[in-house]
Design a protein around this motif. Sequence first.
Motif, mmCIF file in Angstrom:
data_model
loop_
_atom_site.group_PDB
_atom_site.id
_atom_site.type_symbol
_atom_site.label_atom_id
_atom_site.label_comp_id
_atom_site.label_asym_id
_atom_site.label_seq_id
_atom_site.Cartn_x
_atom_site.Cartn_y
_atom_site.Cartn_z
ATOM 1 N N LEU A 1 0.832 -1.203 0.000
ATOM 2 C CA LEU A 1 0.000 0.000 0.000
ATOM 3 C C LEU A 1 0.866 1.253 0.000
ATOM 4 O O LEU A 1 0.590 2.211 -0.734
ATOM 5 C CB LEU A 1 -0.920 -0.002 1.217
ATOM 6 N N ALA A 2 1.913 1.253 0.815
ATOM 7 C CA ALA A 2 2.778 2.435 0.900
ATOM 8 C C ALA A 2 3.425 2.746 -0.447
ATOM 9 O O ALA A 2 3.502 3.911 -0.862
ATOM 10 C CB ALA A 2 3.851 2.215 1.971
ATOM 11 N N ILE A 3 3.877 1.719 -1.157
ATOM 12 C CA ILE A 3 4.512 1.941 -2.461
ATOM 13 C C ILE A 3 3.512 2.572 -3.433
ATOM 14 O O ILE A 3 3.821 3.548 -4.122
ATOM 15 C CB ILE A 3 5.063 0.616 -3.022
ATOM 16 N N ALA A 4 2.297 2.028 -3.475
ATOM 17 C CA ALA A 4 1.290 2.572 -4.392
ATOM 18 C C ALA A 4 0.865 3.983 -3.995
ATOM 19 O O ALA A 4 0.682 4.848 -4.859
ATOM 20 C CB ALA A 4 0.079 1.641 -4.427
ATOM 21 N N MET A 5 0.721 4.213 -2.714
ATOM 22 C CA MET A 5 0.318 5.543 -2.241
ATOM 23 C C MET A 5 1.359 6.602 -2.602
ATOM 24 O O MET A 5 1.041 7.690 -3.083
ATOM 25 C CB MET A 5 0.116 5.513 -0.722
ATOM 26 N N PHE A 6 2.625 6.266 -2.381
ATOM 27 C CA PHE A 6 3.640 7.288 -2.616
ATOM 28 C C PHE A 6 4.046 7.372 -4.090
ATOM 29 O O PHE A 6 4.628 8.383 -4.505
ATOM 30 C CB PHE A 6 4.823 7.087 -1.673
ATOM 31 N N GLU A 7 3.729 6.371 -4.894
ATOM 32 C CA GLU A 7 3.814 6.552 -6.344
ATOM 33 C C GLU A 7 2.777 7.572 -6.776
ATOM 34 O O GLU A 7 3.033 8.415 -7.662
ATOM 35 C CB GLU A 7 3.593 5.224 -7.058
ATOM 36 N N THR A 8 1.598 7.547 -6.135
ATOM 37 C CA THR A 8 0.577 8.546 -6.428
ATOM 38 C C THR A 8 1.069 9.944 -6.028
ATOM 39 O O THR A 8 0.905 10.904 -6.784
ATOM 40 C CB THR A 8 -0.709 8.216 -5.647
ATOM 41 N N VAL A 9 1.680 10.043 -4.865
ATOM 42 C CA VAL A 9 2.237 11.327 -4.435
ATOM 43 C C VAL A 9 3.274 11.824 -5.446
ATOM 44 O O VAL A 9 3.295 13.002 -5.825
ATOM 45 C CB VAL A 9 2.872 11.199 -3.033
ATOM 46 N N ARG A 10 4.139 10.904 -5.909
ATOM 47 C CA ARG A 10 5.186 11.296 -6.872
ATOM 48 C C ARG A 10 4.567 11.841 -8.147
ATOM 49 O O ARG A 10 4.971 12.895 -8.657
ATOM 50 C CB ARG A 10 6.082 10.091 -7.181
ATOM 51 N N GLN A 11 3.572 11.119 -8.675
ATOM 52 C CA GLN A 11 2.957 11.563 -9.921
ATOM 53 C C GLN A 11 2.218 12.888 -9.762
ATOM 54 O O GLN A 11 2.266 13.747 -10.637
ATOM 55 C CB GLN A 11 1.995 10.495 -10.443
ATOM 56 N N ARG A 12 1.564 13.050 -8.651
ATOM 57 C CA ARG A 12 0.797 14.286 -8.444
ATOM 58 C C ARG A 12 1.687 15.471 -8.125
ATOM 59 O O ARG A 12 1.256 16.620 -8.249
ATOM 60 C CB ARG A 12 -0.226 14.080 -7.315
ATOM 61 N N SER A 13 2.915 15.198 -7.711
ATOM 62 C CA SER A 13 3.852 16.288 -7.404
ATOM 63 C C SER A 13 4.681 16.697 -8.608
ATOM 64 O O SER A 13 5.406 17.688 -8.551
ATOM 65 C CB SER A 13 4.784 15.848 -6.266
ATOM 66 N N GLY A 14 4.602 15.908 -9.683
ATOM 67 C CA GLY A 14 5.457 16.158 -10.831
ATOM 68 C C GLY A 14 5.020 17.317 -11.696
ATOM 69 O O GLY A 14 3.937 17.839 -11.564
#
Length: 259
Positions: free
Chosen positions: A246-259
């Motif tokens: 879950l953490a990996i998927a959640m913070f991949e979302t953070v990465r994409q939304r911060s780009g």
Amino acid sequence: MTETPISSRDNSLFKRLKKLSESARARRGAQMTLLDGEHLLAAYLDAGGQPHTLVSASSFDVGRFRALAGRCPHAKTIVLTDALFAELTPVATPTGVLSEAAWLMPPPINATPLVLVLEDIQDPGNLGSMLRTGAAAGATLAVLSKGCHDPWSPKALRGGQGAQFVLPLECGVDIPAWCALFEGQSLALALGEDRSVFARDLTGPLAIIVGNEGGGLSHKVRAAATATVQIPMPGKMESLNASVALAIAMFETVRQRSG
């Protein structure tokens, strides 16, 4: 400030606290729980809560306890013998401080939906860790199936480290029915899929679904999701811990939304 000493298991207040420590039904009925330790109490206060009762073990430092009580002007303060205190605490090595506190109901978060959806997560530490991850990643909601452990249990609260105070929760949810109404993509994390979560566009409204630690997601939930995706694992391990996935998927979302 005068602390009330309690040394008998027959004391009505001790009995009430004992029920909150042991029974999800009692916690639901009272909409109350026990917070273990100074850190959780501080997080609860920072989120706008005020405990009903502060509980100290007799061996806990009196000055520290009174300093905590100073931040809780309306709380009743009691001191238990170490033996009675140990019956309430969820850990082998007691912290020395407990708080009887009402559940907090965080307001809706006005942001692009990022929802963690949990099916039958039964380990309280895992559940708390997942809620903590969601809160840290800026999740707007946590949806829990009926088979999940009680998120307000003392052990789940310790795992969450205050997440339950800031992350809106919906409990006892029929997940397939919820997915059918969700206006966004819902991604089920599972093994053996060709599609990688890293290849998805995660910038829009999103729900990430994680299943039971042993059995994974049910067929009904997988069928209800927009897509089933995996986290690529080039190493020689069969799976990841559910909270780690879950953490990996959640913070991949953070990465994409911060780009």
